[in-house]
Design an enzyme around this catalytic site. Structure first.
Site, mmCIF file in Angstrom:
data_model
loop_
_atom_site.group_PDB
_atom_site.id
_atom_site.type_symbol
_atom_site.label_atom_id
_atom_site.label_comp_id
_atom_site.label_asym_id
_atom_site.label_seq_id
_atom_site.Cartn_x
_atom_site.Cartn_y
_atom_site.Cartn_z
ATOM 1 N N PRO A 33 0.820 -1.224 0.000
ATOM 2 C CA PRO A 33 0.000 0.000 0.000
ATOM 3 C C PRO A 33 0.850 1.268 0.000
ATOM 4 C CG PRO A 33 -0.040 -1.047 2.173
ATOM 5 C CD PRO A 33 0.713 -1.970 1.265
ATOM 6 N N ASP A 34 0.355 2.317 -0.687
ATOM 7 C CA ASP A 34 1.043 3.605 -0.610
ATOM 8 C C ASP A 34 0.477 4.375 0.576
ATOM 9 O OD1 ASP A 34 -1.409 4.532 -1.418
ATOM 10 O OD2 ASP A 34 -0.757 5.280 -3.365
ATOM 11 N N PHE A 35 0.778 5.665 0.680
ATOM 12 C CA PHE A 35 0.275 6.463 1.798
ATOM 13 C C PHE A 35 -1.020 7.188 1.445
ATOM 14 C CE2 PHE A 35 4.310 7.308 4.537
ATOM 15 C CZ PHE A 35 4.294 5.977 4.891
ATOM 16 N N ARG A 36 -1.055 7.785 0.235
ATOM 17 C CA ARG A 36 -2.109 8.767 -0.023
ATOM 18 C C ARG A 36 -3.224 8.323 -0.971
ATOM 19 N NH1 ARG A 36 2.547 11.013 1.036
ATOM 20 N NH2 ARG A 36 2.638 12.491 2.754
ATOM 21 N N ASN A 104 10.942 4.850 -2.362
ATOM 22 C CA ASN A 104 10.513 3.591 -1.748
ATOM 23 C C ASN A 104 11.623 2.928 -0.950
ATOM 24 O OD1 ASN A 104 8.115 4.070 -2.947
ATOM 25 N ND2 ASN A 104 8.314 2.537 -4.556
ATOM 26 N N ASP A 106 11.326 -0.522 -0.288
ATOM 27 C CA ASP A 106 11.000 -1.949 -0.362
ATOM 28 C C ASP A 106 12.007 -2.818 -1.104
ATOM 29 O OD1 ASP A 106 10.441 -1.353 -3.090
ATOM 30 O OD2 ASP A 106 8.342 -0.943 -2.633
ATOM 31 N N HIS A 121 15.121 7.275 0.686
ATOM 32 C CA HIS A 121 14.615 7.065 2.047
ATOM 33 C C HIS A 121 15.100 5.758 2.674
ATOM 34 C CE1 HIS A 121 11.154 10.037 0.948
ATOM 35 N NE2 HIS A 121 12.255 10.643 1.295
#
Ligand code: NAD
Length: 244
Positions: A33-36, A104, A106, A121
């Protein structure tokens, strides 16, 4: 073929200096899932907003709660690269794409075979003891989080708390990664931006360094930068990339 996708394909075919800048939307088609987005983490119910949980202060003060969220939402096993990750790796191998710059954490670009990946990040794949700096990989941290009663992973060597090598809110970005990302963007012929709300700074500000006239923006929802794009495609990035 859609006219906009045909233009993207033409620009990609003609260039050997493409740079990609992406975010959480690149991995939603892999099940992360993303954030927004409407079904993103911001729209799910937690005691605190994700921004608070993923902050340095929260990590230091409420480590156990941090890891509860981290385990559920970011320590995801079994996610596989999707068509977007695979296409970018293919373009790099063909000598057309210079770098992937990602927000990302991941590791899916590397799983797809991309080599030049600027992880603005950090990554869930790397974890370090805060005391003695011993390294732990994804599998080790996952096991420790699962086994610890309070979910806080501790160092085998010194008992210190292990922290993921991800940039939490309130923490600075790595200087060298930023510098290299600026250089890639400044020198890019085609800059493709995809799967990002362009709401997280300083990462989103990097795209201001682009000087060319082939700025492509591929996103499901509108972004504040749509008006600056030379080509704006509303759609799923994996689906778009599978057509070029
Ligand atoms: P964001 O959640 O703010 O925005 C994601 C954007 O991608 C949205 O505008 C959404 O409409 C779009 N989108 C979703 N699925 C898409 C798809 N299939 N194709 C095209 N567009 C799609 O993400 P952000 O801008 O990257 O900022 C969030 C921060 O959270 C980043 O700093 C990132 O590090 C972190 N994050 C990372 C992951 C991950 O590593 N996979 C997941 C969640 C959050």
């Amino acid at each position: 073929m859609d006219e906009k996708i045909a233009t993207l394909k033409k620009w990609v075919d003609e260039s050997d200096n493409i740079v990609f800048f992406g975010g959480a939307g690149v991995s939603t088609e892999s099940g992360i899932p993303d954030f927004r987005s409407v079904d993103g983490l911001y729209n799910q119910k937690y005691d605190y907003p994700p921004e608070t949980i993923l902050s340095h202060t929260f990590f230091m003060r409420k480590t156990s709660e941090f890891y509860k969220f981290y385990k559920d939402k970011l320590l995801l096993e079994g996610a596989k690269p999707n068509k977007a990750h695979l296409k970018l790796a293919e373009l790099e191998k063909a000598g057309k794409l210079k770098a992937v710059i990602t927000q990302n954490i991941d590791g899916l670009h590397q799983d797809a075979g991309s080599k030049e990946v600027m992880e603005l990040h950090g990554s869930v794949q790397r974890n370090y003891c805060m005391k003695c700096h011993a390294f732990y990989d994804f599998a080790a941290i996952k096991e420790k989080v699962n086994e610890a009663e309070d979910m806080v992973p501790k160092c085998d060597k010194c008992g210190g708390i292990i922290k993921p090598d991800v940039v939490l809110y309130e923490e600075g970005l790595d200087g060298l990664t930023m510098q290299k990302s600026v250089q890639y963007i400044q020198n890019a012929d085609v800059l493709i931006i995809g799967g990002t709300s362009l709401a997280v700074y300083p990462a989103a500000g990097l795209i201001d360094y682009y000087r060319g006239n082939k700025l492509v923006l591929i996103n499901l929802q509108p972004t504040p930068r749509d008006k600056y794009a030379n080509l704006c495609i509303a759609g799923k990035i994996g689906e778009v990339f599978s057509q070029i």
